[in-house]
Design an enzyme around this catalytic site. Structure first.
Site, PDB file in Angstrom:
ATOM      1  N   GLU A 125      48.826  42.868  36.072  1.00 19.49           N
ATOM      2  CA  GLU A 125      48.217  41.891  36.976  1.00 19.49           C
ATOM      3  C   GLU A 125      49.275  40.996  37.616  1.00 19.49           C
ATOM      4  O   GLU A 125      50.135  40.455  36.907  1.00 19.49           O
ATOM      5  CB  GLU A 125      47.220  41.007  36.210  1.00 19.49           C
ATOM      6  CG  GLU A 125      46.027  41.779  35.676  1.00 19.49           C
ATOM      7  CD  GLU A 125      44.999  40.891  34.984  1.00 19.49           C
ATOM      8  OE1 GLU A 125      45.133  39.645  35.031  1.00 19.49           O
ATOM      9  OE2 GLU A 125      44.053  41.452  34.405  1.00 19.49           O
ATOM     10  N   GLU A 192      40.342  42.965  42.877  1.00 18.91           N
ATOM     11  CA  GLU A 192      39.154  42.480  42.165  1.00 18.91           C
ATOM     12  C   GLU A 192      38.572  41.243  42.840  1.00 18.91           C
ATOM     13  O   GLU A 192      39.275  40.248  43.078  1.00 18.91           O
ATOM     14  CB  GLU A 192      39.513  42.175  40.693  1.00 18.91           C
ATOM     15  CG  GLU A 192      38.303  41.694  39.904  1.00 18.91           C
ATOM     16  CD  GLU A 192      38.475  41.748  38.392  1.00 18.91           C
ATOM     17  OE1 GLU A 192      39.502  42.269  37.901  1.00 18.91           O
ATOM     18  OE2 GLU A 192      37.567  41.257  37.694  1.00 18.91           O
TER      19      GLU A 192
HETATM   20  O1  KIV Z   1      40.397  45.453  32.173  1.00 18.44           O
HETATM   21  C1  KIV Z   1      39.642  45.948  33.018  1.00 18.44           C
HETATM   22  O2  KIV Z   1      38.561  46.461  32.717  1.00 18.44           O
HETATM   23  C2  KIV Z   1      40.053  45.886  34.412  1.00 18.44           C
HETATM   24  C3  KIV Z   1      39.048  46.267  35.444  1.00 18.44           C
HETATM   25  C4  KIV Z   1      38.090  45.172  35.648  1.00 18.44           C
HETATM   26  C5  KIV Z   1      39.687  46.670  36.714  1.00 18.44           C
HETATM   27  O3  KIV Z   1      41.155  45.518  34.690  1.00 18.44           O
END
Ligand code: KIV
Length: 274
Positions: A125, A192
């Site tokens: 991220e 997201e």
């Molecule tokens: O951890 C997860 O499930 C994610 C998704 C929401 C893309 O990163």
């Protein structure tokens, strides 16, 4: 694209194939999984990408955020999923605190995931803030998927799970981060909970696939958390979530029927014993 035209053979999905899918306009399907049995069902159903998401922290471990899950726990989930999967590309999330500190820690976290789970790639991220870590991991030959917009590992900075990048400054940073991640070599990005028009713009500007969750239909693929789309989780109904089953209801009825059968001594019957 019709199911008949899709390649559902045994041929393993690769990061390169995802880019080809974008080029020919075939949408990419992606879903989370955390264990062997569900990963097997999802892979055999024809999913393109399986994400061992750090959402395991919420749906498997019952935490309220993704922050507490550890690298060892992600590796455990990753190993279980990889054992089940024949066709889908398997991505494992690097959890909070294992790559943001410095790039040396980031590369050792990524190497552990790849060596111990045998997954195909990792997801991280953030944008420019984690550039050095992403570059170091890519330089070791590990494919990286980015994740922009609502990044749940930064929930304490945002304070809420509402839509991101509505304001121009944040939208411009997101666009710049997406270009940066493509330029340094990421093979795709999860977008997201951002406005659909912004997501569509980013998807049209970039050559690598953009996979949306709450980012509208103008992106190159969609991802959902398995427990949400199967109707196992409760009390979580954002606008973007479509429920394809109500497994909570089905499981509850099955469990109640079993309890009932045990109580009234109907189970096991003559044929169910030795
Ligand atoms: O951890 C997860 O499930 C994610 C998704 C929401 C893309 O990163």
């Amino acid at each position: 694209m019709s199911v008949a035209k899709r390649d559902l053979g045994e041929r393993k999905v690769t990061t390169h194939r995802l880019i080809e899918m974008k080029q020919r306009g075939e949408k990419i399907s992606m879903l989370t999984a955390y264990d062997y049995s569900m990963a097997r069902i999802i892979d055999e159903a024809g999913m393109d990408v399986i994400l061992v998401g750090d959402s395991a922290s919420n749906v498997m471990a019952g935490n309220t955020t993704t922050l507490p899950i550890t690298l060892d726990q992600m590796i455990y989930h990753g190993k279980s999923v990889v054992k089940a999967v024949r066709r889908a590309l398997v991505i494992v999330d690097l959890p909070f605190g294992t790559y943001q500190g410095n790039s040396k820690e980031a590369i050792s976290s990524a190497i552990r995931v790849m060596k111990e789970t045998h997954a195909d790639c990792i997801k991280m991220e953030g944008g420019s803030e984690i550039r050095e870590s992403v570059e170091r991991i890519l330089s070791a030959g590990i494919p990286v998927m980015g994740h922009l917009g609502l990044t749940p590992q930064s929930i304490n900075k945002f304070g809420t799970y509402t839509v991101r990048a509505r304001e121009e400054t944040e939208a411009n940073k997101l666009i710049a981060d997406a270009h940066l991640l493509e330029d340094i070599g990421c093979f795709g990005i999860v977008l997201e909970k951002i406005p659909a028009a912004l997501a569509a713009q980013v998807a049209s500007e970039l050559t690598i696939p953009m996979i949306g969750i709450g980012a509208g239909k103008g992106v190159d693929g969609q991802v959902l958390v398995m427990h949400d789309m199967l109707g196992i989780t409760e009390g979580f109904s954002p606008r973007f979530l479509r429920r394809y089953a109500n497994l909570k209801e089905s499981i509850t009825s099955a469990v109640q029927a079993y309890i009932e059968d045990v109580k009234r001594q109907d189970f096991p019957n003559e044929r169910e014993q030795y």
